[in-house]
Design a protein around this motif. Sequence first.
Motif, mmCIF file in Angstrom:
data_model
loop_
_atom_site.group_PDB
_atom_site.id
_atom_site.type_symbol
_atom_site.label_atom_id
_atom_site.label_comp_id
_atom_site.label_asym_id
_atom_site.label_seq_id
_atom_site.Cartn_x
_atom_site.Cartn_y
_atom_site.Cartn_z
ATOM 1 N N ALA A 10 7.379 -3.759 -6.628
ATOM 2 C CA ALA A 10 7.166 -3.751 -8.082
ATOM 3 C C ALA A 10 6.024 -4.687 -8.467
ATOM 4 O O ALA A 10 5.185 -4.347 -9.320
ATOM 5 N N GLN A 11 5.970 -5.856 -7.850
ATOM 6 C CA GLN A 11 4.894 -6.810 -8.132
ATOM 7 C C GLN A 11 3.544 -6.261 -7.686
ATOM 8 O O GLN A 11 2.545 -6.351 -8.419
ATOM 9 N N GLN A 12 3.511 -5.683 -6.494
ATOM 10 C CA GLN A 12 2.259 -5.133 -5.969
ATOM 11 C C GLN A 12 1.750 -3.992 -6.851
ATOM 12 O O GLN A 12 0.555 -3.909 -7.156
ATOM 13 N N ASN A 13 2.658 -3.111 -7.248
ATOM 14 C CA ASN A 13 2.261 -1.963 -8.063
ATOM 15 C C ASN A 13 1.775 -2.399 -9.439
ATOM 16 O O ASN A 13 0.792 -1.855 -9.964
ATOM 17 N N VAL A 34 -2.674 6.013 -12.355
ATOM 18 C CA VAL A 34 -2.305 5.122 -11.249
ATOM 19 C C VAL A 34 -0.840 5.324 -10.864
ATOM 20 O O VAL A 34 -0.497 5.316 -9.674
ATOM 21 N N ASN A 35 0.015 5.515 -11.825
ATOM 22 C CA ASN A 35 1.426 5.782 -11.505
ATOM 23 C C ASN A 35 1.567 7.074 -10.701
ATOM 24 O O ASN A 35 2.386 7.147 -9.774
ATOM 25 N N VAL A 45 -0.443 -2.228 -1.452
ATOM 26 C CA VAL A 45 -0.338 -3.207 -0.359
ATOM 27 C C VAL A 45 -1.603 -4.066 -0.338
ATOM 28 O O VAL A 45 -2.586 -3.772 -1.026
ATOM 29 N N ASP A 46 -1.580 -5.119 0.481
ATOM 30 C CA ASP A 46 -2.728 -6.018 0.597
ATOM 31 C C ASP A 46 -3.577 -5.735 1.824
ATOM 32 O O ASP A 46 -4.794 -5.902 1.790
ATOM 33 N N ARG A 82 -8.261 -0.588 -4.180
ATOM 34 C CA ARG A 82 -6.858 -0.978 -4.058
ATOM 35 C C ARG A 82 -6.216 -0.088 -3.002
ATOM 36 O O ARG A 82 -6.401 1.132 -3.002
ATOM 37 N N GLU A 83 -5.461 -0.734 -2.095
ATOM 38 C CA GLU A 83 -4.869 -0.034 -0.966
ATOM 39 C C GLU A 83 -3.395 0.252 -1.217
ATOM 40 O O GLU A 83 -2.704 -0.530 -1.889
ATOM 41 N N PHE A 84 -2.930 1.363 -0.654
ATOM 42 C CA PHE A 84 -1.544 1.801 -0.780
ATOM 43 C C PHE A 84 -1.052 2.213 0.609
ATOM 44 O O PHE A 84 -1.839 2.286 1.563
#
Length: 311
Positions: A10-13, A34-35, A45-46, A82-84
């Motif tokens: 949740a924080q990352q998103n 984005v959602n 993710v980082d 931004r990575e996922f």
Amino acid sequence: MEFRSPTVAAQQNAEAIAYLTKNLADQDAGRVLVNDLIQELGNAVDRYPDWHPILTAPPRPGSEHISSIEQLEAYKGVDHTREFVRGFVTCPYSPERADKIVASVGKIPGLYARRLDTPLYMDNAHPVVVVAMNVELEADGTIRSRDALAWFVQRAADSANGAQVAETWWNIRSLILGKPHGSRSSLFVNQHAGLHMRKILEAMNASGMFGPVFEFSLDMLSPKKRDAVARTLLRTAIDAWDGESPSFEFELRGETCRAAIRDTWSDGMELSIRIEIGKNDLYVTGFHYPKDDKITHSDPTGRRDVAEKFL
């Protein structure tokens, strides 16, 4: 602290949504997009694990360790990214750069790229989505365990060629689990897969295929124990110091400790301390403040069996 995937996700998103939409004229449309991408690509993710197809599918430049998409020629031109879990979104300002990324990725088996019609990051950016098509997600949002394990084993075996030392789980778990991560799971792999990855790595290390085991991180010890190791060594060094020598040795619990102490600012207010045992067997640095007899320190690094002598 336990790794709580739903909270971390949740924080990352939320951070990814804010980053990709805060500069847009129509932020609501951006958030909807984005959602939708999170539904397609998984959680934000980082950093990818070394075995992820996003990093392993493109051609690689020699034997260089690849830990980010920026190192790969196939993704040249990525900007504001931004990575996922399944792929990434990048937002170059030039439409030509965006088209080049799509064309380059389109030549790589297992990857797919497309341009988006709705802007992200900035209204004049040209977002591109890159997806690893073979990455399938479990119900918890992590990569299907059998695939993750197979990719990890293949990458680990490939790295044996030319390896000089075997890295412990604690040294390289960020490279295996990706970031963010806990002790044996991440947003990429659940605890089942993470636990088996650790067992596989330890079996490979025990076989000798990578060379002698090199220990560096002491994260397997609790923060309280790491603190005790550092304080024991630093306090002993302070007590053994003659007040003048820049470097000296002292014996403690069967180990020869090499210490270096200097007056940081030449005013007697702060002493900088470094202690080493053997060749990478144990290392710790810290500061002593004589006025209050206070010690601060970094986390010690080195071998577990040596560190535990000072508990």
